[in-house]
Design a protein around this motif. Structure first.
Motif, PDB file in Angstrom:
ATOM      1  N   ASP A  84       1.032  -1.238  -0.050  1.00 51.82           N
ATOM      2  CA  ASP A  84      -0.054  -0.150   0.034  1.00 51.82           C
ATOM      3  C   ASP A  84       0.756   1.517   0.118  1.00 51.82           C
ATOM      4  OD1 ASP A  84      -2.587   1.282   0.451  1.00 51.82           O
ATOM      5  OD2 ASP A  84      -1.848   1.907   2.097  1.00 51.82           O
ATOM      6  N   LEU A  85       2.050   1.186   0.667  1.00 49.73           N
ATOM      7  CA  LEU A  85       2.706   2.435   0.857  1.00 49.73           C
ATOM      8  C   LEU A  85       3.328   2.466  -0.543  1.00 49.73           C
ATOM      9  CD1 LEU A  85       4.421   4.727   1.836  1.00 49.73           C
ATOM     10  CD2 LEU A  85       5.988   2.833   2.925  1.00 49.73           C
ATOM     11  N   VAL A  86       4.084   1.535  -1.147  1.00 52.36           N
ATOM     12  CA  VAL A  86       4.342   1.499  -2.566  1.00 52.36           C
ATOM     13  C   VAL A  86       3.560   2.295  -3.525  1.00 52.36           C
ATOM     14  CG1 VAL A  86       5.333   0.194  -4.624  1.00 52.36           C
ATOM     15  CG2 VAL A  86       6.354  -0.442  -2.169  1.00 52.36           C
ATOM     16  N   ALA A  87       2.263   1.798  -3.502  1.00 51.06           N
ATOM     17  CA  ALA A  87       1.290   2.375  -4.179  1.00 51.06           C
ATOM     18  C   ALA A  87       0.948   4.071  -4.121  1.00 51.06           C
ATOM     19  CB  ALA A  87      -0.027   1.520  -4.104  1.00 51.06           C
ATOM     20  N   ALA A  88       1.122   4.149  -2.716  1.00 54.81           N
ATOM     21  CA  ALA A  88       0.884   5.694  -2.394  1.00 54.81           C
ATOM     22  C   ALA A  88       1.903   6.568  -2.981  1.00 54.81           C
ATOM     23  CB  ALA A  88       0.762   5.544  -0.873  1.00 54.81           C
ATOM     24  N   PHE A  89       3.247   5.881  -2.579  1.00 55.43           N
ATOM     25  CA  PHE A  89       4.556   6.796  -3.255  1.00 55.43           C
ATOM     26  C   PHE A  89       4.368   6.795  -4.690  1.00 55.43           C
ATOM     27  CE2 PHE A  89       7.502   6.128   0.350  1.00 55.43           C
ATOM     28  CZ  PHE A  89       7.167   7.204   1.210  1.00 55.43           C
ATOM     29  N   ARG A  90       3.936   5.952  -5.379  1.00 54.10           N
ATOM     30  CA  ARG A  90       3.682   5.905  -6.892  1.00 54.10           C
ATOM     31  C   ARG A  90       2.817   6.939  -7.265  1.00 54.10           C
ATOM     32  NH1 ARG A  90       4.562  -0.498  -7.986  1.00 54.10           N
ATOM     33  NH2 ARG A  90       6.894  -0.302  -8.555  1.00 54.10           N
ATOM     34  N   ALA A  91       1.804   6.858  -6.727  1.00 55.95           N
ATOM     35  CA  ALA A  91       0.684   7.839  -6.774  1.00 55.95           C
ATOM     36  C   ALA A  91       1.072   9.255  -6.651  1.00 55.95           C
ATOM     37  CB  ALA A  91      -0.663   7.515  -6.208  1.00 55.95           C
ATOM     38  N   GLY A  92       1.656   9.608  -5.525  1.00 54.90           N
ATOM     39  CA  GLY A  92       2.261  10.766  -4.982  1.00 54.90           C
ATOM     40  C   GLY A  92       3.206  11.453  -5.896  1.00 54.90           C
ATOM     41  N   ALA A  93       4.052  10.544  -6.829  1.00 53.73           N
ATOM     42  CA  ALA A  93       4.923  10.945  -7.619  1.00 53.73           C
ATOM     43  C   ALA A  93       4.487  11.892  -8.709  1.00 53.73           C
ATOM     44  CB  ALA A  93       5.987   9.703  -8.054  1.00 53.73           C
ATOM     45  N   ALA A  94       3.187  11.789  -8.919  1.00 54.80           N
ATOM     46  CA  ALA A  94       2.625  12.534 -10.348  1.00 54.80           C
ATOM     47  C   ALA A  94       2.831  14.031  -9.847  1.00 54.80           C
ATOM     48  CB  ALA A  94       1.347  12.101 -10.268  1.00 54.80           C
ATOM     49  N   ASP A  95       2.412  14.501  -8.606  1.00 55.51           N
ATOM     50  CA  ASP A  95       2.578  15.993  -8.324  1.00 55.51           C
ATOM     51  C   ASP A  95       3.803  16.333  -6.974  1.00 55.51           C
ATOM     52  OD1 ASP A  95       1.399  14.750  -5.882  1.00 55.51           O
ATOM     53  OD2 ASP A  95      -0.489  15.770  -6.170  1.00 55.51           O
ATOM     54  N   GLU A  96       4.278  15.367  -6.724  1.00 57.92           N
ATOM     55  CA  GLU A  96       5.425  15.210  -5.885  1.00 57.92           C
ATOM     56  C   GLU A  96       5.108  16.253  -4.654  1.00 57.92           C
ATOM     57  OE1 GLU A  96       9.340  16.044  -7.439  1.00 57.92           O
ATOM     58  OE2 GLU A  96       9.378  14.085  -8.458  1.00 57.92           O
ATOM     59  N   ARG A  97       3.776  16.122  -4.055  1.00 51.13           N
ATOM     60  CA  ARG A  97       3.419  16.773  -2.988  1.00 51.13           C
ATOM     61  C   ARG A  97       4.504  16.615  -1.796  1.00 51.13           C
ATOM     62  NH1 ARG A  97      -1.031  13.136  -2.506  1.00 51.13           N
ATOM     63  NH2 ARG A  97      -2.619  14.913  -3.130  1.00 51.13           N
ATOM     64  N   ALA A  98       4.513  17.764  -0.830  1.00 52.76           N
ATOM     65  CA  ALA A  98       5.327  17.522   0.340  1.00 52.76           C
ATOM     66  C   ALA A  98       4.861  16.572   1.328  1.00 52.76           C
ATOM     67  CB  ALA A  98       5.370  19.073   0.976  1.00 52.76           C
ATOM     68  N   LEU A  99       5.490  15.934   2.341  1.00 58.12           N
ATOM     69  CA  LEU A  99       4.803  15.024   3.121  1.00 58.12           C
ATOM     70  C   LEU A  99       4.978  15.795   4.277  1.00 58.12           C
ATOM     71  CD1 LEU A  99       4.625  13.185   0.472  1.00 58.12           C
ATOM     72  CD2 LEU A  99       5.310  11.493   2.138  1.00 58.12           C
ATOM     73  N   TRP A 100       4.117  15.647   5.604  1.00 57.40           N
ATOM     74  CA  TRP A 100       4.127  15.900   6.687  1.00 57.40           C
ATOM     75  C   TRP A 100       4.480  14.602   7.394  1.00 57.40           C
ATOM     76  CZ3 TRP A 100       3.774  20.738   8.941  1.00 57.40           C
ATOM     77  CH2 TRP A 100       3.162  21.770   8.161  1.00 57.40           C
ATOM     78  N   LEU A 101       5.652  14.668   8.201  1.00 59.81           N
ATOM     79  CA  LEU A 101       6.221  13.661   8.778  1.00 59.81           C
ATOM     80  C   LEU A 101       6.477  14.132  10.354  1.00 59.81           C
ATOM     81  CD1 LEU A 101       8.814  12.329   6.345  1.00 59.81           C
ATOM     82  CD2 LEU A 101       6.418  11.669   6.641  1.00 59.81           C
ATOM     83  N   PRO A 102       5.508  13.968  11.147  1.00 58.89           N
ATOM     84  CA  PRO A 102       5.687  14.488  12.610  1.00 58.89           C
ATOM     85  C   PRO A 102       6.730  13.960  13.416  1.00 58.89           C
ATOM     86  CG  PRO A 102       3.546  13.065  12.210  1.00 58.89           C
ATOM     87  CD  PRO A 102       4.158  13.421  10.849  1.00 58.89           C
ATOM     88  N   GLU A 103       7.139  12.707  13.072  1.00 57.30           N
ATOM     89  CA  GLU A 103       8.297  12.164  13.843  1.00 57.30           C
ATOM     90  C   GLU A 103       9.850  12.735  13.749  1.00 57.30           C
ATOM     91  OE1 GLU A 103       6.586   7.891  15.072  1.00 57.30           O
ATOM     92  OE2 GLU A 103       7.782   8.032  13.006  1.00 57.30           O
ATOM     93  N   ILE A 104       9.722  13.525  12.502  1.00 55.94           N
ATOM     94  CA  ILE A 104      11.002  13.996  12.139  1.00 55.94           C
ATOM     95  C   ILE A 104      11.262  15.551  12.246  1.00 55.94           C
ATOM     96  CG2 ILE A 104      12.588  14.006  10.154  1.00 55.94           C
ATOM     97  CD1 ILE A 104      11.355  11.681   9.132  1.00 55.94           C
TER      98      ILE A 104
END
Length: 210
Positions: A84-104
């Motif tokens: 599911d994560l691989v699919a989400a990254f592939r879909a997100g690659a289309a617009d390369e939106r920034a990601l919120w990563l609250p642990e980092i």
């Protein structure tokens, strides 16, 4: 090759390792201090879910990254959420939106390629953690931790991506304090390959054994 496809390759290698985990292995110690193999997999599955949610536009919600409750087949949980994560990254690659990563650090948002790189490192290093924890119990085509290291080092693009992101991880007392993702870095052995160098830089002993 795009980083998102290198991440998919990393996930395939990790799945091949985790598919060899059996319920009786979950109490084994792991290279992650104070974490059993079961605790490590709970963390990995939770990270899969959190990064996938972030790739689909979720805000800085720390609860999305909580350790997962594993079912009767932890390997299946890892495989399903990893796909599911691989699919989400592939879909997100289309617009390369920034990601919120609250642990980092401050939570971001982080540029898309940087977020994918973070999880690529996480995927390969935790795959090594699992392989090292399994030790002699890890059979099959991939073999043990040394075979995983060799498989990555043979792939120049994947090994270079792993080491490049690893070298950018801050190694300061604040960044490597107790409770942080990584321990203070170790000096890589002379002549060490790229995977072993990455492990050492992240505070892991490439020679660790259960």
């Amino acid at each position: 090759m795009k980083l998102v496809e290198l991440h998919a390759q990393a996930m395939d290698l990790a799945v091949d390792v985790v598919d060899r985990v059996r319920p009786e292995h979950l109490d084994r110690s792991s290279p992650c201090a104070d974490w059993t193999l079961g605790r490590l997999l709970e963390h990995c599955v939770g990270q899969h879910q959190g990064f996938a949610a972030a790739a689909r536009g979720a805000g800085p919600d720390l609860a999305l990254f909580a350790d997962a409750e594993l079912g009767a087949d932890p390997a299946a949980d890892f495989r399903r959420t990893g796909a599911d994560l691989v699919a989400a990254f592939r879909a997100g690659a289309a617009d390369e939106r920034a990601l919120w990563l609250p642990e980092i650090r401050d939570g971001g948002p982080f540029p898309f390629h940087l977020a994918v790189g973070f999880h690529l490192v996480d995927t390969l290093v935790h795959a090594w953690d699992v392989a090292a924890a399994l030790g002699g119990a890890l059979g099959g085509a991939l073999g043990g931790a040394d075979a995983l290291v060799a498989a990555v080092d043979r792939d120049d693009a994947l090994a270079d991506a792993l080491l490049t992101v690893t070298e950018a991880v801050p190694d300061t007392p604040e960044a490597r304090a107790p409770g942080r993702a990584f321990r203070p870095g170790l000096r890589p052995a002379d002549g060490a390959g790229r995977f072993a160098r990455a492990l050492a830089l992240l505070g892991r002993d490439p020679a660790w054994q259960a």
